[in-house]
Design a protein around this motif. Structure first.
Motif, PDB file in Angstrom:
ATOM      1  N   VAL A 221     -32.586  -1.480 -21.904  1.00 36.86           N
ATOM      2  CA  VAL A 221     -33.722  -0.679 -21.444  1.00 36.86           C
ATOM      3  C   VAL A 221     -34.940  -0.865 -22.353  1.00 36.86           C
ATOM      4  CG1 VAL A 221     -34.538   1.696 -21.193  1.00 36.86           C
ATOM      5  CG2 VAL A 221     -32.381   1.037 -20.213  1.00 36.86           C
TER       6      VAL A 221
ATOM      7  N   ALA B 129     -30.309   1.472 -14.956  1.00 35.32           N
ATOM      8  CA  ALA B 129     -30.042   2.107 -16.246  1.00 35.32           C
ATOM      9  C   ALA B 129     -29.761   3.594 -16.080  1.00 35.32           C
ATOM     10  CB  ALA B 129     -31.237   1.899 -17.184  1.00 35.32           C
ATOM     11  N   VAL B 130     -30.517   4.274 -15.207  1.00 41.43           N
ATOM     12  CA  VAL B 130     -30.262   5.706 -14.973  1.00 41.43           C
ATOM     13  C   VAL B 130     -28.848   5.890 -14.419  1.00 41.43           C
ATOM     14  CG1 VAL B 130     -30.929   7.694 -13.586  1.00 41.43           C
ATOM     15  CG2 VAL B 130     -32.683   6.274 -14.623  1.00 41.43           C
TER      16      VAL B 130
ATOM     17  N   SER C 145     -38.394  -1.943 -11.711  1.00 39.62           N
ATOM     18  CA  SER C 145     -37.903  -0.690 -11.120  1.00 39.62           C
ATOM     19  C   SER C 145     -36.399  -0.757 -10.890  1.00 39.62           C
ATOM     20  CB  SER C 145     -38.581  -0.405  -9.783  1.00 39.62           C
ATOM     21  OG  SER C 145     -39.842  -0.961  -9.743  1.00 39.62           O
TER      22      SER C 145
ATOM     23  N   TYR D 183     -34.240  -2.462 -12.566  1.00 44.46           N
ATOM     24  CA  TYR D 183     -33.532  -2.323 -13.845  1.00 44.46           C
ATOM     25  C   TYR D 183     -33.512  -0.860 -14.299  1.00 44.46           C
ATOM     26  CZ  TYR D 183     -31.401  -3.641 -18.169  1.00 44.46           C
ATOM     27  OH  TYR D 183     -30.493  -3.770 -19.177  1.00 44.46           O
ATOM     28  N   SER D 184     -34.656  -0.164 -14.166  1.00 43.09           N
ATOM     29  CA  SER D 184     -34.705   1.244 -14.583  1.00 43.09           C
ATOM     30  C   SER D 184     -33.717   2.073 -13.777  1.00 43.09           C
ATOM     31  CB  SER D 184     -36.116   1.802 -14.400  1.00 43.09           C
ATOM     32  OG  SER D 184     -37.055   0.901 -14.901  1.00 43.09           O
ATOM     33  N   THR D 185     -33.693   1.837 -12.464  1.00 46.85           N
ATOM     34  CA  THR D 185     -32.752   2.559 -11.608  1.00 46.85           C
ATOM     35  C   THR D 185     -31.316   2.313 -12.065  1.00 46.85           C
ATOM     36  OG1 THR D 185     -34.267   2.038  -9.826  1.00 46.85           O
ATOM     37  CG2 THR D 185     -32.148   2.966  -9.207  1.00 46.85           C
TER      38      THR D 185
ATOM     39  N   THR E 275     -26.495  -2.507 -20.049  1.00 47.03           N
ATOM     40  CA  THR E 275     -27.668  -2.075 -19.291  1.00 47.03           C
ATOM     41  C   THR E 275     -28.523  -1.118 -20.114  1.00 47.03           C
ATOM     42  OG1 THR E 275     -26.315  -2.201 -17.304  1.00 47.03           O
ATOM     43  CG2 THR E 275     -28.418  -1.080 -17.108  1.00 47.03           C
ATOM     44  N   LEU E 276     -27.850  -0.147 -20.778  1.00 43.26           N
ATOM     45  CA  LEU E 276     -28.598   0.847 -21.549  1.00 43.26           C
ATOM     46  C   LEU E 276     -29.279   0.218 -22.758  1.00 43.26           C
ATOM     47  CD1 LEU E 276     -26.377   4.025 -21.381  1.00 43.26           C
ATOM     48  CD2 LEU E 276     -28.433   3.451 -20.129  1.00 43.26           C
TER      49      LEU E 276
ATOM     50  N   SER F 244     -22.343  -1.193 -18.256  1.00 45.86           N
ATOM     51  CA  SER F 244     -23.254  -0.048 -18.341  1.00 45.86           C
ATOM     52  C   SER F 244     -23.860   0.058 -19.733  1.00 45.86           C
ATOM     53  CB  SER F 244     -22.512   1.240 -18.012  1.00 45.86           C
ATOM     54  OG  SER F 244     -22.108   1.221 -16.674  1.00 45.86           O
TER      55      SER F 244
ATOM     56  N   ASN G 286     -36.222  -3.369 -23.312  1.00 43.87           N
ATOM     57  CA  ASN G 286     -37.040  -4.483 -22.830  1.00 43.87           C
ATOM     58  C   ASN G 286     -38.067  -4.056 -21.779  1.00 43.87           C
ATOM     59  OD1 ASN G 286     -37.709  -7.202 -22.774  1.00 43.87           O
ATOM     60  ND2 ASN G 286     -36.288  -7.652 -21.126  1.00 43.87           N
ATOM     61  N   ILE G 287     -37.795  -2.940 -21.079  1.00 43.29           N
ATOM     62  CA  ILE G 287     -38.642  -2.562 -19.944  1.00 43.29           C
ATOM     63  C   ILE G 287     -40.078  -2.199 -20.375  1.00 43.29           C
ATOM     64  CG2 ILE G 287     -38.900  -0.929 -18.035  1.00 43.29           C
ATOM     65  CD1 ILE G 287     -36.789  -3.071 -17.612  1.00 43.29           C
TER      66      ILE G 287
END
Lengths: 79, 248
Positions: free
Chosen positions: B167, B75-76, B69, B71-73, B163-164, B160, B169-170
């Motif tokens: 994603v 990424a957003v 979670s 990581y997703s946050t 990070t994108l 950033s 990998n998630i």
């Protein structure tokens, strides 16, 4: 309560080592994170204060220099 | 409709808002995690197959779920930062990444300590474990990129983008237990509405989970404030804030 005495509690059946390893490392890491976050916050604040003091000093020195130049000039004029 | 959000783009407003959140998160963390710790170690019944090693579940699963979670946050936020050029987004990503790295590390270590008595091995190179390890390296990469540029906005942009890219990998981590054969068991608690657990084992899980969530809120707010300060060091409001904290 699942355990009748302290030895039972520490032994965790046969899994004491693994359970205490997990809980120990987890809380050690959490506390290390808290500590480093607080320390970094303090360091950044101290750096800002330090820079501020240096700027003040530089400003004062510049002003003094300006004043001394202007007074020496006025002396030259008067003599 | 979203206009109330606008003032928070101002670093000073966000800084003070995060400061107001910190005590709430802090005391909730202490409360929930101490209740959870006592409950989990003393009162939760041992699993009929796994015995007492089951207690590791209450650390392993919340931190593993949250590592995704977080990581997703991140990424957003990174996406919004890249698209709308928000400076605060860089500060948030920089604040979140170290916390995510710690949670991923905890999930991996407790997973190994749980795997040894349950599977007989500390580590196995299967899909779930390997992809979670990659997640740790992604977090470390984001941290490294942030600190390896002398120009902070340059480093923020690079971090950033990484990070994108990461994603991808998630979903691999999340569905690895369904897509590939693995020692790792399937999902138990995230089945919406119907967790396949006894309620006397499920409630302490919820307490621990929200304890860890509050911990995240606390540390991320604290680190966010640090990042905002260091990025706005020349502003007058920052100087007065630093002075005030010195006097305390």
């Amino acid at each position: 309560m699942q355990f009748t005495n302290l030895n039972d509690f520490l032994a965790m059946g046969t899994h004491g080592f693994y359970v205490w390893l997990s809980f120990g490392i987890t809380f050690a890491l959490l506390f290390a994170l808290i500590y480093s976050s607080k320390r970094k916050n303090k360091q950044v604040k101290n750096a800002i204060i330090k820079r501020q003091l240096r700027e003040k000093k530089l400003k004062k020195a510049a002003q003094l220099q300006k004043e001394s130049i202007s007074t020496s000039k006025s002396k030259e004029v008067s003599s | 409709m979203w206009k109330w959000l606008h003032p928070y783009a101002n670093p000073e407003v966000s800084y003070h808002f995060a400061g107001k959140l910190i005590p709430w998160f802090k005391y909730l963390t202490i409360l929930l995690l101490s209740i959870g710790l006592v409950w989990v170690l003393l009162f939760v019944p041992a699993d009929y197959q796994q015995g007492n090693s089951f207690r590791i579940f209450y650390i392993h699963v919340p931190t593993a779920i949250l590592s995704l979670s977080i990581y997703s946050t991140m990424a957003v936020i990174a996406f919004c930062g890249l698209v709308w050029q928000l400076k605060l987004a860089d500060a948030s990503v920089a604040a979140i990444a170290p916390v995510g790295a710690v949670f991923t590390a905890i999930a991996l270590i407790t997973g190994a300590a749980w795997g040894r008595p349950t599977w007989g091995v500390w580590w196995i190179w299967d899909a779930r474990l390997t992809s979670e390890l990659i997640l740790l390296f992604l977090y470390l990469g984001v941290i490294a990129l942030h600190s390896s540029f002398s120009d902070k906005s340059q480093g923020g942009k690079a971090a950033s983008i990484l990070t994108l890219v990461g994603v991808i990998n998630i979903p691999i981590i999340k569905y690895s237990v369904e897509w590939w054969n693995t020692l790792h068991q399937g999902q138990t608690v995230t089945k919406l509405g119907a967790p396949s657990m006894a309620s006397e084992m499920y409630w302490p899980f919820l307490v621990c989970f929200f304890g860890f969530v509050c911990f995240l809120g606390w540390i991320i707010s604290l680190r966010f404030r640090t990042e905002v300060l260091s990025r706005n060091a020349m502003r007058p409001w920052v100087k007065s804030v630093a002075e005030l904290s010195e006097k305390k």
